[in-house]
Write a protein that holds these residues in place. Structure first.
Motif, PDB file in Angstrom:
ATOM      1  N   THR A 103       1.134  -0.842   0.101  1.00 27.67           N
ATOM      2  CA  THR A 103      -0.246   0.339   0.024  1.00 27.67           C
ATOM      3  C   THR A 103       1.133   1.032  -0.074  1.00 27.67           C
ATOM      4  O   THR A 103       1.859   1.272   0.834  1.00 27.67           O
ATOM      5  CB  THR A 103      -0.653  -0.191   1.344  1.00 27.67           C
ATOM      6  OG1 THR A 103      -0.228   0.484   2.527  1.00 27.67           O
ATOM      7  CG2 THR A 103      -1.331  -1.124   1.454  1.00 27.67           C
ATOM      8  N   PRO A 104       0.530   2.483  -0.526  1.00 31.32           N
ATOM      9  CA  PRO A 104       0.878   3.571  -0.146  1.00 31.32           C
ATOM     10  C   PRO A 104       1.770   4.360   1.079  1.00 31.32           C
ATOM     11  O   PRO A 104       2.957   4.307   1.250  1.00 31.32           O
ATOM     12  CB  PRO A 104      -0.303   4.174  -1.005  1.00 31.32           C
ATOM     13  CG  PRO A 104      -0.320   4.158  -1.265  1.00 31.32           C
ATOM     14  CD  PRO A 104      -0.977   2.936  -1.069  1.00 31.32           C
ATOM     15  N   LEU A 105       1.242   3.470   2.358  1.00 32.98           N
ATOM     16  CA  LEU A 105       1.687   3.810   3.482  1.00 32.98           C
ATOM     17  C   LEU A 105       2.716   2.987   3.384  1.00 32.98           C
ATOM     18  O   LEU A 105       3.614   3.055   4.769  1.00 32.98           O
ATOM     19  CB  LEU A 105       0.244   3.790   4.345  1.00 32.98           C
ATOM     20  CG  LEU A 105      -0.543   4.976   5.393  1.00 32.98           C
ATOM     21  CD1 LEU A 105      -1.298   4.569   6.243  1.00 32.98           C
ATOM     22  CD2 LEU A 105       0.640   6.207   5.025  1.00 32.98           C
ATOM     23  N   LEU A 106       2.782   1.924   2.773  1.00 28.96           N
ATOM     24  CA  LEU A 106       3.648   0.545   3.346  1.00 28.96           C
ATOM     25  C   LEU A 106       4.742   1.276   3.235  1.00 28.96           C
ATOM     26  O   LEU A 106       6.085   1.428   3.417  1.00 28.96           O
ATOM     27  CB  LEU A 106       3.254  -0.519   3.101  1.00 28.96           C
ATOM     28  CG  LEU A 106       4.226  -1.795   3.309  1.00 28.96           C
ATOM     29  CD1 LEU A 106       4.717  -2.208   4.357  1.00 28.96           C
ATOM     30  CD2 LEU A 106       3.575  -3.231   2.847  1.00 28.96           C
ATOM     31  N   ARG A 107       4.544   1.454   1.216  1.00 29.34           N
ATOM     32  CA  ARG A 107       5.848   2.196   0.399  1.00 29.34           C
ATOM     33  C   ARG A 107       6.887   3.597   1.546  1.00 29.34           C
ATOM     34  O   ARG A 107       8.031   3.546   1.066  1.00 29.34           O
ATOM     35  CB  ARG A 107       5.455   2.568  -0.600  1.00 29.34           C
ATOM     36  CG  ARG A 107       5.320   1.590  -1.696  1.00 29.34           C
ATOM     37  CD  ARG A 107       5.330   2.029  -3.386  1.00 29.34           C
ATOM     38  NE  ARG A 107       4.251   2.746  -3.906  1.00 29.34           N
ATOM     39  CZ  ARG A 107       3.108   2.081  -4.154  1.00 29.34           C
ATOM     40  NH1 ARG A 107       3.364   0.536  -4.074  1.00 29.34           N
ATOM     41  NH2 ARG A 107       1.718   3.148  -3.915  1.00 29.34           N
TER      42      ARG A 107
END
Ligand SMILES: NC(=O)c1ccc[n+]([C@@H]2O[C@H](COP(=O)([O-])OP(=O)(O)OC[C@H]3O[C@@H](n4cnc5c(N)ncnc54)[C@H](OP(=O)(O)O)[C@@H]3O)[C@@H](O)[C@H]2O)c1
Length: 280
Positions: free
Chosen positions: A229-233
């Motif tokens: 996900t974008p937050l994980l990235r």
């Protein structure tokens, strides 16, 4: 012959058949695990079928709550959380339990080598996954559970019940856009858990301000979604220890397997089965 099944709507993306059949095959028990799409209105008929024909079921969205009035017995922790992801069926008797909290606890241990006991948690999301796992973490000795959710009343209901059951636990609630409050929480957090469904699709907005994941943060970030996900990235880019939901799924499945069979789950084989399975 199929004796175990994952049901959901949709369910075609599920890798549980690959993961569970790897465990059954390891113990020379064939490949008895299948998947079936069950629409919400079909759930009562499916439960009647399962009662006669199956030994175990995993449930995913949207059935985890709806199944509760349809079965004979619900473990206290799953009833508390209002979420059942595993059915054990014996001589027509159906018992429901939840292995999601166990899955999260073991994923955190394996990913970050940090125990839950004494841990300070910040959740984003207050749906079924947050519900089931927050109660498990509190039972396992968490020191603080703070919950930010769009519908803040849902977070409030979980927090009130947690505070009632665990008088020593620090609890708090907020909306995900209360950035200053979240910043304060995160300075006093060991694990930030992303438990909304935002991030399942690339075009989804971030569930919180991404800059809250700042370089030098002391917490670990866990996204329950098992894609990047974008937050994980963002977490990885700024050097925060971070992981996606794959190990949570594997450990919750391992626990279901052990409950059904009484055998030790071969976690390595299940991991390989999960990764290699290509859902149709
Ligand atoms: N890795 C695993 O083993 C595992 C296991 C279970 C679940 N999960 C993951 O956990 C996630 C949540 O599942 P669930 O069963 O808890 O789902 P759920 O009960 O439907 O809850 C969804 C959550 O996402 C929030 N949300 C949805 N759309 C939103 C939006 N547009 N803006 C802000 N918030 C939004 C909801 O907020 P409101 O309350 O305001 O609607 C709620 O907190 C899913 O992504 C699922 O893949 C992973």
């Amino acid at each position: 012959m199929i004796k175990y099944m994952v049901i959901g709507d949709p369910v075609a993306h599920s890798r549980s058949p690959g993961m569970q059949n790897a465990a059954f095959e390891f113990h020379h028990l064939g490949s008895p695990y299948g998947a079936r799409r069950v629409r919400p209105e079909e759930l009562p008929d499916f439960i009647a079928f399962a009662r006669k024909n199956l030994a175990g079921v995993n449930l995913t969205v949207p059935h985890k709550q709806a199944v509760i009035p349809l079965i004979d017995e619900v473990d206290p922790a799953a009833r508390q959380a209002g979420s059942v992801n595993t059915l054990l069926i014996e001589a027509g008797h159906i018992r429901g339990t939840s292995t999601d909290g166990y899955g999260l606890e073991h994923a955190l241990l394996e990913n970050f080598h940090r125990p839950v006991r004494g841990g300070r948690f910040c959740f984003i999301g207050a749906g079924g996954a947050a519900h089931a796992t927050a109660f498990h973490l509190a039972d396992a000795g968490a020191a603080a559970i703070r919950i930010a959710n769009r519908t803040v009343e849902k977070a409030g209901r979980i927090a009130d019940r947690l505070a009632e059951l665990h008088p020593g636990l620090t609890v708090a609630v907020a909306r995900p856009d209360e950035t200053a409050k979240l910043e304060e929480w995160l300075a006093d957090t060991d694990f930030l858990i992303q438990a909304t469904s935002l991030g399942l699709r690339d075009e989804d907005p971030a569930p919180i301000e991404p800059e809250l994941l700042a370089p030098g943060s002391n917490f670990c970030f866990f996204d329950t979604i098992y894609r990047e996900t974008p937050l994980l990235r963002r977490a990885c880019a700024v050097g925060i220890p971070a992981a996606g939901g794959e190990l949570m799924l594997i450990h919750q499945g391992a626990k279901s397997f052990e409950l059904w069979t009484g055998l030790e789950a071969p976690v390595e084989q299940m991991r390989r089965g999960f990764r290699e399975y290509r859902p149709c």
